[in-house]
Design a protein around this motif. Structure first.
Motif, PDB file in Angstrom:
ATOM      1  N   ARG A 224       7.585   2.987   6.987  1.00 28.29           N
ATOM      2  CA  ARG A 224       8.966   2.981   6.465  1.00 28.29           C
ATOM      3  C   ARG A 224       9.144   2.459   5.238  1.00 28.29           C
ATOM      4  O   ARG A 224      10.067   2.757   4.421  1.00 28.29           O
ATOM      5  N   THR A 225       8.437   1.281   4.780  1.00 26.25           N
ATOM      6  CA  THR A 225       8.555   0.714   3.734  1.00 26.25           C
ATOM      7  C   THR A 225       8.074   1.407   2.435  1.00 26.25           C
ATOM      8  O   THR A 225       8.691   1.561   1.270  1.00 26.25           O
TER       9      THR A 225
ATOM     10  N   ASN B 275       6.307   0.024  10.428  1.00 25.07           N
ATOM     11  CA  ASN B 275       7.164  -0.428   9.478  1.00 25.07           C
ATOM     12  C   ASN B 275       6.550  -0.702   7.798  1.00 25.07           C
ATOM     13  O   ASN B 275       7.329  -0.482   6.993  1.00 25.07           O
TER      14      ASN B 275
ATOM     15  N   GLU C 110       5.955  -7.499   7.321  1.00 26.81           N
ATOM     16  CA  GLU C 110       6.764  -7.700   8.508  1.00 26.81           C
ATOM     17  C   GLU C 110       6.019  -7.385   9.575  1.00 26.81           C
ATOM     18  O   GLU C 110       4.954  -6.706   9.679  1.00 26.81           O
TER      19      GLU C 110
ATOM     20  N   LYS D  32       8.772  -6.599   3.126  1.00 28.86           N
ATOM     21  CA  LYS D  32       8.994  -5.486   4.137  1.00 28.86           C
ATOM     22  C   LYS D  32       7.528  -5.033   4.322  1.00 28.86           C
ATOM     23  O   LYS D  32       7.205  -4.760   5.669  1.00 28.86           O
TER      24      LYS D  32
ATOM     25  N   MET E  48       7.551  -1.251  17.548  1.00 29.03           N
ATOM     26  CA  MET E  48       7.865  -1.299  16.165  1.00 29.03           C
ATOM     27  C   MET E  48       9.062  -0.778  15.678  1.00 29.03           C
ATOM     28  O   MET E  48       9.311  -1.166  14.408  1.00 29.03           O
TER      29      MET E  48
ATOM     30  N   PRO F  46       6.370  -7.190  13.913  1.00 30.00           N
ATOM     31  CA  PRO F  46       7.439  -7.178  15.112  1.00 30.00           C
ATOM     32  C   PRO F  46       7.343  -8.256  16.090  1.00 30.00           C
ATOM     33  O   PRO F  46       6.225  -8.726  16.333  1.00 30.00           O
TER      34      PRO F  46
ATOM     35  N   VAL G  97      12.273  -7.011  12.983  1.00 27.51           N
ATOM     36  CA  VAL G  97      10.915  -7.611  12.279  1.00 27.51           C
ATOM     37  C   VAL G  97      11.181  -9.003  11.481  1.00 27.51           C
ATOM     38  O   VAL G  97      12.392  -9.177  11.295  1.00 27.51           O
TER      39      VAL G  97
END
Length: 626
Positions: A291-292, A288, A317, A314, A325, A319, A329
């Motif tokens: 990705r952010t 996460n 976050e 974000k 994952m 899970p 979230v």
């Protein structure tokens, strides 16, 4: 001020001996750049200037000594080297005559930036501002002397990389500081491991602020763009900049810290984006988080995370227990002190009591109790966020109550009586305010106290005050550079509602400008100079051997002549090309020969003896081979 102090000009430590400093190694009489202040210069009858620490497009930073408080400080001098000059050994700056409007406008922005920062001295994650004063026809900012090292140096102690657990411990205060700055209308534009310091306590501190033109490509200043950390919009004057610009910068910093590799430069990514997602470089980075960071590094502004609150939500976050994952979230850590990060909250939570009323601690009950504890943590964190945002909002209203005054400047020496604000309780002097909303339930419309828009670039106002409708009209004005507002219809201080039309007069620059000198200039450089002045031109080649090819030979108007920009008057620029030779055109006549001797060499001597067709040896020495 009588300077009887014996100080090292390299570190401002007391030095009673001669020779190199035993602390920093600085040697007295070390050479310095003549365009900048010489060591031992005294400013404001109080500050002793030492060596220059750094310089960029809008000025220079020096180490200095405050004789009133007996401590080392840093002083930044407004010194845009493309707009002004300083003779060696002199302190006063001379502004280029054709750059005075720009110099004044940027100085106003410089003062506005640091006055706003001075009113945020309670933010520990930002380098403190102690005072602002004017002298030598320019402006100066007195700043906290930084201790510690840049984040780029600190990373070396970790082998160039940090894990996510370490990052989540030290970065939240920096996120909070950025959020407060953005609420004040300040965009840093220079976030990088070099502009973020880490002190001896392990706390991050944001430094190296600069005006927008110094951090935007193709501006009228020497730009300072941190490659890999500057956002794509910083490579173009036509692109809007805002909080999302710093989102790109801080995500690039996180990318570098967590992966150990430099992010690909934005301008290169636009052509060929080959930057890998963080998780693919370092598998230990939570997905996460990866990705952010990738979202924050989006090349498209509209697809990028737009503000710090969203970014932090974000990043932190977590899970759900029953999902991997890639599943939904839940945000648990907003803009708060690192002490409230979930890992710390869980470690300090009290031990669970035994089951009451005869109920056993079954796995089902344990799960319920665990969820309840997490819910309590989330509630506490949520309240903390709300209080942090409200506090920042109240502070923003307080120091945006009026507009900061500009420094007076001219092209000669200026004497200005100025006082330095106290370090502990600086007066509230402000930059143009951001929007506020009324608490009157009878009127829920957004209320704005209008700032003074004069002396600001019109292009920057549209992004900063999107709640207003600007109606610009463009006029020629010799006192203001092109694109700068010089008059507003509704006066400063008027309370208006969101959506109000604000009529502004924007300068198109002067009606006429003097034709600049072209001697010794290449055509490409000279025409670029004409373009910046708004002078239209045509180019014509001129054959000559007196000038190098591609250099300007002359113009159809004299240097110094007034060119009427308002009447679209143009100039013809003649540039040198090598003269064409006529030798080849005459060659066919010279090569004519009797048909029975086509291989006869051509002679340059018209009186040379004619060759015998049966014996060419007699003429061979009298000919010049072509």
């Amino acid at each position: 001020m009588e300077n009887n102090l014996k100080l090292c000009m390299g570190c401002m430590c007391h030095k009673e001996y001669s020779g190199p400093c035993e602390i920093c190694g600085y040697i007295d009489n070390t050479a310095y750049l003549p365009s900048y202040l010489a060591p031992k210069t005294v400013l404001f009858n109080r500050y002793i200037i030492g060596r220059m620490l750094s310089h960029n497009g809008d000025g220079a930073v020096y180490i200095a000594y405050d004789t009133e408080h007996n401590k080392a400080v840093e002083i930044k001098e407004y010194m845009p080297d493309l707009l002004c000059t300083r003779k060696k050994g002199e302190n006063t700056i001379t502004v280029n005559s054709d750059a005075l409007p720009l110099y004044k406008s940027y100085l106003s922005e410089f003062a506005d930036l640091y006055k706003t920062l001075m009113n945020n001295n309670e933010t520990e994650s930002v380098q403190k501002i102690y005072g602002i004063f004017s002298e030598n026809n320019t402006g100066y900012v007195v700043m906290e002397r930084l201790t510690g090292v840049p984040l780029s140096e600190y990373l070396k102690s970790f082998g160039g990389i940090m894990n996510w657990e370490s990052v989540r411990e030290i970065f939240p205060p920096l996120f909070t500081a950025l959020n407060i700055l953005h609420s004040c209308g300040i965009v840093h534009r220079g976030l990088s491991p070099k502009s973020i310091f880490i002190d001896e306590r392990g706390k991050l501190k944001l430094t190296a602020f600069g005006i927008s033109a110094a951090r935007t490509a193709d501006s009228s200043l020497n730009q300072e763009l941190y490659e890999g950390y500057a956002a794509p919009e910083q490579y173009s004057l036509s692109e809007r900049q805002g909080a999302w610009t710093d989102i790109y910068g801080i995500c690039a910093v996180l990318y570098r810290v967590l992966t150990g590799t430099e992010p690909q430069a934005a301008d290169a990514r636009v052509r060929d984006d080959s930057m890998a997602e963080p998780f693919l470089v370092n598998k230990s980075i939570p997905q996460n988080v990866s990705r952010t960071i990738t979202m924050g590094l989006s090349l498209e502004q509209t697809q990028r995370i737009q503000n710090i609150n969203l970014l932090v939500g974000k990043l932190f976050e977590q899970p759900k227990e029953t999902e991997d994952m890639g599943g939904p979230v839940r945000p648990v850590v907003p803009l708060v002190d690192p002490a409230s990060v979930p890992s710390r909250a869980r470690s300090s939570a009290p031990a669970r009591k035994p089951a009451q009323n005869g109920k056993k601690n079954t796995p089902k009950n344990k799960n319920k109790q665990k969820k309840k504890e997490k819910s309590n943590v989330g509630t506490i964190v949520g309240v903390s966020v709300f209080l942090a945002i409200v506090t920042g909002f109240i502070i923003a209203i307080a120091y945006f109550s009026k507009h900061a005054a500009d420094f007076p400047v001219n092209t000669t020496t200026t004497t200005i009586a100025t006082t330095t604000p106290p370090e502990t309780t600086p007066p509230i002097t402000t930059s143009p305010p951001v929007t506020t909303t009324t608490a009157d339930p009878a009127d829920t419309a957004e209320k704005i106290v209008l700032p003074n828009f004069v002396d600001y670039f019109y292009s920057s106002l549209e992004s900063r005050y999107s709640m207003l409708v600007f109606v610009p009209s463009y006029e020629y004005n010799a006192d203001y550079a092109a694109g700068i507002v010089f008059e507003q219809e509704i006066p400063e201080g008027t309370v208006v509602t969101g959506g109000t039309e604000i009529k502004l007069k924007v300068s198109k620059g002067p009606e006429s400008v003097a034709l600049p000198d072209y001697v010794g200039k290449k055509l490409i450089d000279y025409t670029e100079e004409l373009g910046k002045l708004g002078i239209k031109y045509d180019t014509e080649p001129e054959e000559t051997s007196e000038f190098k090819g591609g250099y300007v030979v002359r113009c159809d108007k004299e240097v110094g002549d007034k060119i009427m920009i308002s009447e679209d008057e143009s100039v013809i620029v003649y540039y040198a090309v090598p003269p064409t030779t006529t030798e080849k055109e005459e060659e066919p006549e010279e090569e004519e020969a009797p048909q029975d001797t086509p291989s006869l060499p051509v002679t340059d001597n018209e009186n040379a003896p004619e060759a015998d067709s049966n014996n060419n040896s007699g003429t061979e020495n009298n000919t010049i081979r072509r």
